[in-house]
Design an enzyme around this catalytic site. Structure first.
Site, PDB file in Angstrom:
ATOM      1  CG  HIS A 300      -2.029  -0.907   1.242  1.00  0.00           C
ATOM      2  ND1 HIS A 300      -1.879  -2.254   1.433  1.00  0.00           N
ATOM      3  CD2 HIS A 300      -3.358  -0.688   1.077  1.00  0.00           C
ATOM      4  CE1 HIS A 300      -3.078  -2.840   1.398  1.00  0.00           C
ATOM      5  NE2 HIS A 300      -3.981  -1.906   1.176  1.00  0.00           N
ATOM      6  CG  ASN A 330       4.377  -4.794   2.538  1.00  0.00           C
ATOM      7  OD1 ASN A 330       3.959  -3.679   2.804  1.00  0.00           O
ATOM      8  ND2 ASN A 330       3.589  -5.845   2.424  1.00  0.00           N
TER       9      ASN A 330
END
Length: 485
Positions: A300, A330
């Site tokens: 994201h 991440n």
């Protein structure tokens, strides 16, 4: 970000004492005119922009009918009702002239006398005002005892719509009224007869739409110069995206995060109720299955956890908000930074304009030519470029108007660190001036700021970025000076 990391509850949460001390402003903190300068900050480290940190223009108006035609908003939609409410509440000759500006929207929502719409900030202010009046053991207060007209109006509505209509307001009645306004937001059932919650994040994106049509600079929109990174400009309900359709990743995603939104987010907002989907505005765009078997996480840009509503959570799962990230980067490094920024906003009580995106650089920090990009994707016809770095810039505005700015440019490494004692030094080493990010993008970020404020904030990395190791998320606290040697 993809998988959730369990919260470690054995360590204490940061407090205002160890997270944000406004009496020790960093060198690149700007202080608006009229505000008290931090007592320990040397005069050379303080910027005092005239008129406050930045101010929207009341003269940059646009016809409401033009906005409705452009975006498909009807008079009955919440957008149409809000535009008309702001127009009718404008000052002087601009009132009820059929035009609206982002400044008029901001003014209306800061004092919504008709109480048709409440932002998270307004709700927090109403809660605080009632709490102050209930000190001493009182169970309720007269609805006309609040200091400002708009708070009296909200109190009256809460008494009628969430209470028993006896002319007094209790904490339970206010809570019931706020919950109903949040239900109206979720179901789209708000009318002039009741109240609809509009989260600060949603309102920032809405104001950004209006400002753009009116030709006004806005903190969520970069200003491209010669050599600017090309892209498709997408304005969502809760964010903006500059999409690189050649690379099939966003160049950057911008949004506003406020402490009030964090506190007012309903408990049932959950990423478990969202799925990754193609952006409905991008025919032929990336789909979830394009990442299957690639070995990359769906990373994201706007974190899912920074979503004040389920609709915002769903929007954060559009593939236009996603870029390939190595799993350790991440789930460990990038997540630490995201949580640090969110925690910092919450603990300072401020709001932050955040720009997060992707860079493709060689070992000398120069942009890679297209033929040198690493790509991935399960379909040969739709390749997805893998960024070498992810960046994040933050303009933090404190409740007293003081500004601070900082940026990180973090390598997207396959074998990145996973332990706290290794992640924190990497993030500290990844601090860069915002100017450096702007140069790589060819974009002027935060162009709404007066130039001398930009010059102060964007050219250095002296805002203290101390990660409090004893805090829950190792939050990046920018208002605390580094320990002296």
């Amino acid at each position: 970000m993809s998988p959730r990391i369990p919260t470690r509850v054995s360590t204490p949460r940061p407090t205002l004492a160890n997270a944000a001390v406004p009496t020790a402003a960093p060198a690149n903190t700007a202080v608006p005119a009229g505000a008290d300068a931090p007592v320990s900050a040397p005069a050379t480290n303080v910027v005092a922009p005239t008129g406050g940190s930045w101010k929207r223009s009341a003269t940059k108006e646009v016809a409401i009918s033009d906005l409705q035609q452009k975006f498909g908003w009807t008079d009955e939609s919440w957008q149409g009702r809000l535009l008309h409410a702001a127009d009718e509440g404008a000052d002087g000759s601009r009132a009820a002239n059929g035009q609206v500006s982002a400044a008029e929207l901001e003014a209306y929502l800061s004092a919504p006398t008709d109480a048709q719409f409440l932002t998270s900030t307004a709700i927090q202010q109403q809660r605080a005002a009632l709490d102050a009046k209930l000190q001493g053991g009182a169970q309720s207060v007269k609805v006309d005892s609040f200091d400002s007209p708009w708070q009296q109006s909200v109190a009256k509505r809460a008494d009628l719509l969430g209470g028993n209509g006896d002319g007094e307001l209790s904490a339970d009645e206010l809570t019931a009224y706020i919950n109903a306004s949040k239900a109206n937001q979720a179901q789209g059932t708000g009318t002039a007869a009741n109240t609809q919650w509009v989260p600060d994040q949603q309102m920032a994106a809405f104001q950004s739409r209006v400002a753009e049509v009116a030709g006004e600079l806005d903190p969520l929109q970069g200003v491209g110069g010669s050599g600017a990174t090309p892209g498709l400009n997408l304005v969502k309900e809760y964010s903006r995206t500059l999409m690189d359709t050649d690379k099939n990743v966003p160049t950057f995603v911008s949004y506003m995060l406020s402490a009030a939104d964090v506190k007012e987010t309903p408990a049932d907002v959950s990423r478990l109720n969202s799925t990754f989907v193609r952006d409905p505005e991008l025919k032929g765009g990336v789909v979830d299955a394009d990442y299957n078997g690639t070995g990359f996480d769906r990373g994201h840009m706007k974190p899912a956890e920074d979503s004040p509503t389920q609709a915002a959570m769903n929007e954060s799962h559009y593939m236009s908000n996603i870029a390939p990230q190595h799993g350790n980067h991440n789930q460990q490094v990038w997540r630490t930074l995201e949580r640090g920024v969110s925690e910092m906003v919450k603990e300072t009580g401020g709001k932050a304009y955040i720009v997060t995106g992707n860079l493709f650089l060689d070992d000398k920090g120069k942009p890679l030519p297209p033929e040198s990009l690493q790509t991935t994707g399960s379909k040969d016809g739709r390749r997805i470029a893998v960024p070498t770095h992810n960046f994040k810039t933050v303009l933090l505005e404190l409740p007293n108007g003081n500004l601070s700015m900082f940026a990180y440019m973090v390598p997207n490494m396959k074998d990145g660190p996973s332990k706290k004692e290794d992640i924190l030094p990497l993030l500290q080493q990844s601090r860069v001036p915002v100017d450096q990010i702007e140069g790589l993008l060819g974009q002027d970020l935060y162009a709404q700021l007066p130039k001398r404020v930009q010059d102060r904030l964007e050219k250095d990395t002296s805002a203290a970025g101390v990660f409090q190791k004893q805090s829950l998320y190792e939050s990046a606290t920018l208002l605390r000076s580094p320990p002296s040697a």
